[in-house]
Design a protein around this motif. Structure first.
Motif, PDB file in Angstrom:
ATOM      1  N   SER A  65     -10.707  -9.084   0.475  1.00  0.00           N
ATOM      2  CA  SER A  65      -9.575  -8.027   0.298  1.00  0.00           C
ATOM      3  C   SER A  65      -8.710  -8.289  -0.750  1.00  0.00           C
ATOM      4  CB  SER A  65      -8.817  -8.026   1.610  1.00  0.00           C
ATOM      5  OG  SER A  65      -9.450  -7.755   2.885  1.00  0.00           O
ATOM      6  N   ILE A 118      -0.931  -3.584   4.765  1.00  0.00           N
ATOM      7  CA  ILE A 118      -0.818  -4.395   3.499  1.00  0.00           C
ATOM      8  C   ILE A 118       0.358  -5.164   3.408  1.00  0.00           C
ATOM      9  CG2 ILE A 118      -0.892  -4.222   0.839  1.00  0.00           C
ATOM     10  CD1 ILE A 118      -2.000  -1.277   1.065  1.00  0.00           C
ATOM     11  N   HIS A 167      -3.959  -7.134   1.383  1.00  0.00           N
ATOM     12  CA  HIS A 167      -4.871  -5.998   1.820  1.00  0.00           C
ATOM     13  C   HIS A 167      -5.228  -6.262   3.200  1.00  0.00           C
ATOM     14  CE1 HIS A 167      -4.816  -2.696  -1.347  1.00  0.00           C
ATOM     15  NE2 HIS A 167      -4.009  -3.465  -1.461  1.00  0.00           N
TER      16      HIS A 167
END
Length: 337
Positions: free
Chosen positions: A76, A122, A94
């Motif tokens: 991520s 997030i 994220h």
């Protein structure tokens, strides 16, 4: 904040998430050119520097010039770092990813991950007062608190979460006062360690991306289109009810006296480019970086600014002063100015 400013965050324990086949939870791939790709977060720790960015990349350097990729447990995008000590640090990004290191950033373990949220989860910013106590803030009103070094992250419930605005950054402006800034001119303060929050009356309806405490109970707040404001005393700003706030009816306040009456000051800048990152310089001035390679330095007290540009014109997201120069991260990775 170079990334899109975008969650209801249902915390998932790492042990639970690790049982999934989510490709984002695979270790980040080793990339020879990682230091030249999108990097968003930058900090100093353990007598060196760390940067994070796309595809779960974590980079470490002793001198800011030679960088090596550090193993990361996720793919991520990573956004922000905070080191309350030289050895203990945290990364957020994220998919609700929160990582922890206890050896100065050499090794990282996954604490939390939330790839199944109804809306994108997030973590835009982390702020720790010490190794044990800290906050994570982010998309759609995300606000979490830990008091045990990240073993448990507890959701902070407040009226400002009702708005669903993205929280860009959380800072401590005094021993007793915290400040959060974010989307649509959001500014909120807490005087009880983050347990409860009050929404401040704000002169701006565009996004704020960060705040720089002035060490005297105030802060400089920066955001979209070159907007820069000073709050001389965060504790004295008038508050409003999030439940009664209508973002569709709100309008920017442009008249200087009206802004000052609200407890804010507008600092004029020579640019319309958005600011995404900032740092305090050794002499007490501040440097802001942002869209289209903007680099702006000056003293908020007299609003005298000098502007330079990243020669390649690429957006910058983070900056640190190092030996009379500026170390930055952005769309082209690590750069010096």
């Amino acid at each position: 904040m170079l990334i899109s400013c975008l969650a209801t965050f249902n915390v998932a324990q790492a042990s639970e998430a690790e049982t999934t086949n989510d490709p984002r939870m695979k270790p980040a791939e080793a990339m020879p050119l990682a230091a030249q790709r999108i990097l968003v977060g930058l900090t100093q720790a353990n007598n060196g520097y760390l940067a994070v960015g796309m595809r779960g990349h974590i980079l470490r350097s002793d001198d800011g010039k030679q960088w090596e990729q550090v193993a990361s447990p996720v793919r991520s995008m990573l956004v922000t770092l905070d080191f309350p000590t030289q050895q203990v640090g945290y990364i957020g990004g994220h998919d609700g990813a929160i990582l922890k290191s206890t050896d100065g950033g050499e090794q990282w373990s996954l604490q939390h991950f939330d790839g199944e949220a109804r809306r994108p989860a997030i973590v835009y910013d982390l702020m720790f007062d010490d190794e044990q106590t800290g906050f994570a803030v982010g998309s759609y009103g995300l606000m979490l608190k830990t008091t045990d070094g990240g073993e448990q992250w507890n959701r902070v419930e407040s009226d400002i979460e009702f708005l669903g605005f993205h929280n860009s950054q959380i800072v401590r402006v005094s021993e007793t006062l915290l400040l959060v800034v974010g989307e649509k001119g959001l500014a909120a303060r807490s005087a009880d360690g983050g347990e409860t929050w009050e929404m401040l009356v704000s002169p701006y309806t565009g996004s704020f991306f960060g705040a720089i405490p002035d060490g005297q109970g105030g802060a400089v707040v920066y955001g979209m289109r070159g907007r820069l404001y000073k709050i001389p005393d965060v504790a004295s700003v008038e508050t409003q009810s999030p439940m009664d706030y209508d973002p569709f009816m709100a309008a920017n306040v442009e008249e200087s006296e009206a802004i000052r009456a609200m407890g804010w000051e507008r600092l004029e800048t020579p640019t319309n480019e958005s600011f995404f990152g900032a740092t305090t310089m050794p002499d007490g001035s501040i440097t802001l970086v942002g869209n289209a390679g903007l680099i702006m330095t000056g003293d908020p007290q007299n609003a005298a600014w000098t502007v330079q540009r990243n020669p390649n014109g690429d957006t910058l997201a983070g900056v640190l002063p190092v030996d009379g120069a500026l170390l930055t991260v952005g769309r082209q990775g690590v750069e010096w100015h």
